[in-house]
Design a protein around this motif. Structure first.
Motif, PDB file in Angstrom:
ATOM      1  N   HIS A  65       0.948  -1.427  -0.217  1.00  0.00           N
ATOM      2  CA  HIS A  65       0.091   0.235  -0.065  1.00  0.00           C
ATOM      3  C   HIS A  65       0.734   1.453  -0.280  1.00  0.00           C
ATOM      4  O   HIS A  65       2.072   1.037   0.430  1.00  0.00           O
ATOM      5  CB  HIS A  65      -0.984   0.154   1.778  1.00  0.00           C
ATOM      6  CG  HIS A  65      -0.593   0.108   1.967  1.00  0.00           C
ATOM      7  ND1 HIS A  65       0.302  -0.962   4.013  1.00  0.00           N
ATOM      8  CD2 HIS A  65       0.156   1.120   3.003  1.00  0.00           C
ATOM      9  CE1 HIS A  65       1.625  -0.495   3.840  1.00  0.00           C
ATOM     10  NE2 HIS A  65       0.999   0.963   4.183  1.00  0.00           N
ATOM     11  N   ASP A  66       0.257   2.385   0.323  1.00  0.00           N
ATOM     12  CA  ASP A  66       0.732   3.801  -0.467  1.00  0.00           C
ATOM     13  C   ASP A  66       0.036   4.705   1.106  1.00  0.00           C
ATOM     14  O   ASP A  66      -0.519   3.886   1.463  1.00  0.00           O
ATOM     15  CB  ASP A  66       1.249   4.521  -1.461  1.00  0.00           C
ATOM     16  CG  ASP A  66      -0.598   4.567  -1.817  1.00  0.00           C
ATOM     17  OD1 ASP A  66      -1.396   4.822  -1.270  1.00  0.00           O
ATOM     18  OD2 ASP A  66      -0.507   5.901  -2.871  1.00  0.00           O
ATOM     19  N   HIS A  67       0.624   5.545   0.934  1.00  0.00           N
ATOM     20  CA  HIS A  67       0.546   6.366   1.767  1.00  0.00           C
ATOM     21  C   HIS A  67      -0.552   7.997   1.511  1.00  0.00           C
ATOM     22  O   HIS A  67      -1.474   9.020   1.904  1.00  0.00           O
ATOM     23  CB  HIS A  67       1.427   6.620   3.423  1.00  0.00           C
ATOM     24  CG  HIS A  67       1.968   5.585   3.786  1.00  0.00           C
ATOM     25  ND1 HIS A  67       3.253   4.905   2.931  1.00  0.00           N
ATOM     26  CD2 HIS A  67       1.149   5.066   4.736  1.00  0.00           C
ATOM     27  CE1 HIS A  67       3.630   4.343   3.715  1.00  0.00           C
ATOM     28  NE2 HIS A  67       2.339   3.735   4.935  1.00  0.00           N
ATOM     29  N   THR A  68       0.659   8.380   0.771  1.00  0.00           N
ATOM     30  CA  THR A  68       0.926   9.744  -0.309  1.00  0.00           C
ATOM     31  C   THR A  68       0.586  10.864   0.483  1.00  0.00           C
ATOM     32  O   THR A  68       0.650  11.950   0.537  1.00  0.00           O
ATOM     33  CB  THR A  68      -1.455  10.111  -0.452  1.00  0.00           C
ATOM     34  OG1 THR A  68      -2.227  10.664   0.522  1.00  0.00           O
ATOM     35  CG2 THR A  68      -1.779   9.035  -1.643  1.00  0.00           C
ATOM     36  N   VAL A  69       1.442  10.769   2.086  1.00  0.00           N
ATOM     37  CA  VAL A  69       1.510  11.752   3.154  1.00  0.00           C
ATOM     38  C   VAL A  69       2.649  11.613   3.531  1.00  0.00           C
ATOM     39  O   VAL A  69       3.037  10.266   3.794  1.00  0.00           O
ATOM     40  CB  VAL A  69       0.231  12.356   3.820  1.00  0.00           C
ATOM     41  CG1 VAL A  69      -0.620  12.972   3.300  1.00  0.00           C
ATOM     42  CG2 VAL A  69      -0.014  11.070   4.661  1.00  0.00           C
ATOM     43  N   PRO A 110      -8.362   1.481  -4.616  1.00  0.00           N
ATOM     44  CA  PRO A 110      -8.216   3.013  -3.450  1.00  0.00           C
ATOM     45  C   PRO A 110      -8.818   2.523  -2.634  1.00  0.00           C
ATOM     46  O   PRO A 110      -9.657   1.309  -2.052  1.00  0.00           O
ATOM     47  CB  PRO A 110      -9.477   4.095  -4.287  1.00  0.00           C
ATOM     48  CG  PRO A 110     -10.327   2.678  -5.824  1.00  0.00           C
ATOM     49  CD  PRO A 110      -9.335   1.934  -5.621  1.00  0.00           C
ATOM     50  N   PHE A 111      -8.348   2.674  -1.539  1.00  0.00           N
ATOM     51  CA  PHE A 111      -8.705   2.167   0.118  1.00  0.00           C
ATOM     52  C   PHE A 111      -8.900   3.354   0.923  1.00  0.00           C
ATOM     53  O   PHE A 111      -7.941   3.952   0.600  1.00  0.00           O
ATOM     54  CB  PHE A 111      -8.605   0.525   0.640  1.00  0.00           C
ATOM     55  CG  PHE A 111      -6.801   1.560   1.879  1.00  0.00           C
ATOM     56  CD1 PHE A 111      -7.260   0.966   2.885  1.00  0.00           C
ATOM     57  CD2 PHE A 111      -5.417   1.910   0.862  1.00  0.00           C
ATOM     58  CE1 PHE A 111      -6.081   1.004   3.780  1.00  0.00           C
ATOM     59  CE2 PHE A 111      -5.029   1.737   1.288  1.00  0.00           C
ATOM     60  CZ  PHE A 111      -4.350   1.623   3.183  1.00  0.00           C
ATOM     61  N   VAL A 112      -9.708   3.404   2.084  1.00  0.00           N
ATOM     62  CA  VAL A 112      -9.271   4.715   2.902  1.00  0.00           C
ATOM     63  C   VAL A 112      -9.198   3.540   4.614  1.00  0.00           C
ATOM     64  O   VAL A 112     -10.192   2.466   4.822  1.00  0.00           O
ATOM     65  CB  VAL A 112     -10.348   5.163   3.414  1.00  0.00           C
ATOM     66  CG1 VAL A 112     -10.463   6.476   4.349  1.00  0.00           C
ATOM     67  CG2 VAL A 112     -10.959   6.397   1.697  1.00  0.00           C
ATOM     68  N   SER A 113      -8.268   3.409   5.186  1.00  0.00           N
ATOM     69  CA  SER A 113      -7.960   2.845   6.353  1.00  0.00           C
ATOM     70  C   SER A 113      -9.041   2.745   7.604  1.00  0.00           C
ATOM     71  O   SER A 113      -9.411   1.990   8.016  1.00  0.00           O
ATOM     72  CB  SER A 113      -7.070   2.507   6.980  1.00  0.00           C
ATOM     73  OG  SER A 113      -7.049   3.970   7.724  1.00  0.00           O
ATOM     74  N   GLY A 114      -9.094   4.140   7.386  1.00  0.00           N
ATOM     75  CA  GLY A 114     -10.545   4.187   9.406  1.00  0.00           C
ATOM     76  C   GLY A 114      -9.564   3.341   9.773  1.00  0.00           C
ATOM     77  O   GLY A 114      -8.224   3.987  10.043  1.00  0.00           O
ATOM     78  N   TYR A 115     -10.543   3.718  11.332  1.00  0.00           N
ATOM     79  CA  TYR A 115      -9.611   3.530  12.553  1.00  0.00           C
ATOM     80  C   TYR A 115     -10.225   2.402  13.294  1.00  0.00           C
ATOM     81  O   TYR A 115     -11.523   2.208  12.748  1.00  0.00           O
ATOM     82  CB  TYR A 115      -9.135   4.131  13.920  1.00  0.00           C
ATOM     83  CG  TYR A 115      -8.770   5.901  13.299  1.00  0.00           C
ATOM     84  CD1 TYR A 115      -6.974   5.713  12.990  1.00  0.00           C
ATOM     85  CD2 TYR A 115      -9.390   6.635  12.740  1.00  0.00           C
ATOM     86  CE1 TYR A 115      -6.023   6.467  11.964  1.00  0.00           C
ATOM     87  CE2 TYR A 115      -8.169   8.044  11.847  1.00  0.00           C
ATOM     88  CZ  TYR A 115      -7.066   7.712  12.217  1.00  0.00           C
ATOM     89  OH  TYR A 115      -6.677   8.906  11.521  1.00  0.00           O
TER      90      TYR A 115
END
Length: 210
Positions: free
Chosen positions: A87-91, A179-184
């Motif tokens: 995966h990547d982070h973009t930040v 694409p994904f958004v990890s959330g918590y």
């Protein structure tokens, strides 16, 4: 003397001052890195609720998110043998090892074919060590618990609210990008500003006869 949760509180104060002075992109540098390395070199501050593993997958607990989402701090709790996808982070980010060990393997687009290839040797993180991540230098990687028989915990800092950042997962073989958004892993956030126990203790001490 800084102890326990005070360490996290003090680090957040340092990070906030740097964010105020330099902005989210200007925060990373020697001062922040030294403060973060000092934080993860002590294992006496992580709340127990943010150190609980899951039997099937790693956990990502939010420890603090800057009110302006300039940075966040999370604990990653790895069950035995657990790993992330590529995966990547973009930040920008810092990964600091707190307990156990983990292995980080960088990837980049393969020169031939459609997939992604491992770059150089994997990095083995031990307690107190920190790895820096930067989209400019390439931030695609896979991370796994180095131990097959016990839990490992790392602390990650990112230049944004990582639970709300649109990122990508990569298939190393086919090159497919999703694409994904990890959330918590939990909505619970430790209230590190609650000093009520300390204040009560001080009141009790003040009431003792001299």
């Amino acid at each position: 003397m800084t102890m326990g949760i005070d360490r996290l509180r003090a680090f957040i104060a340092t990070a906030t001052r740097l964010a105020d002075a330099r902005g989210a992109d200007g925060m990373p540098g020697d001062e922040l890195l030294a403060a973060f390395r000092d934080l993860v070199s002590h294992d006496d501050w992580l709340p127990a609720d943010c150190a609980v593993p899951h039997p099937e997958h790693y956990q990502q607990y939010l420890l603090h998110c800057d009110p302006l989402e300039r940075f966040c701090i999370v604990s990653f709790v790895w069950g035995p043998g657990q790993a992330t996808p590529v995966h990547d982070h973009t930040v920008w980010g810092y990964v600091g090892m707190l307990r156990g060990e983990e292995i980080s393997q960088r990837y980049e687009k393969a020169r031939a074919g459609a997939g992604y290839a491992a770059v150089a040797e994997p990095v083995r993180l031990t307690p107190g060590t920190v790895e820096a991540l930067s989209p400019v230098e390439g931030d695609i990687h896979q991370v796994r618990n180095a131990h097959a028989d016990r839990v490992s915990i790392s602390v990650h800092m990112y230049g944004g609210n990582i639970g709300a950042v649109r990122r990508s997962v990569f298939d190393p073989v086919s090159g497919a990008v999703k694409p994904f958004v990890s959330g918590y892993s939990s909505a619970h956030v430790p209230n590190i500003w609650d000093r009520s126990a300390q204040v009560r203790a001080g009141i009790g001490a003040a009431m003792q006869p001299v």
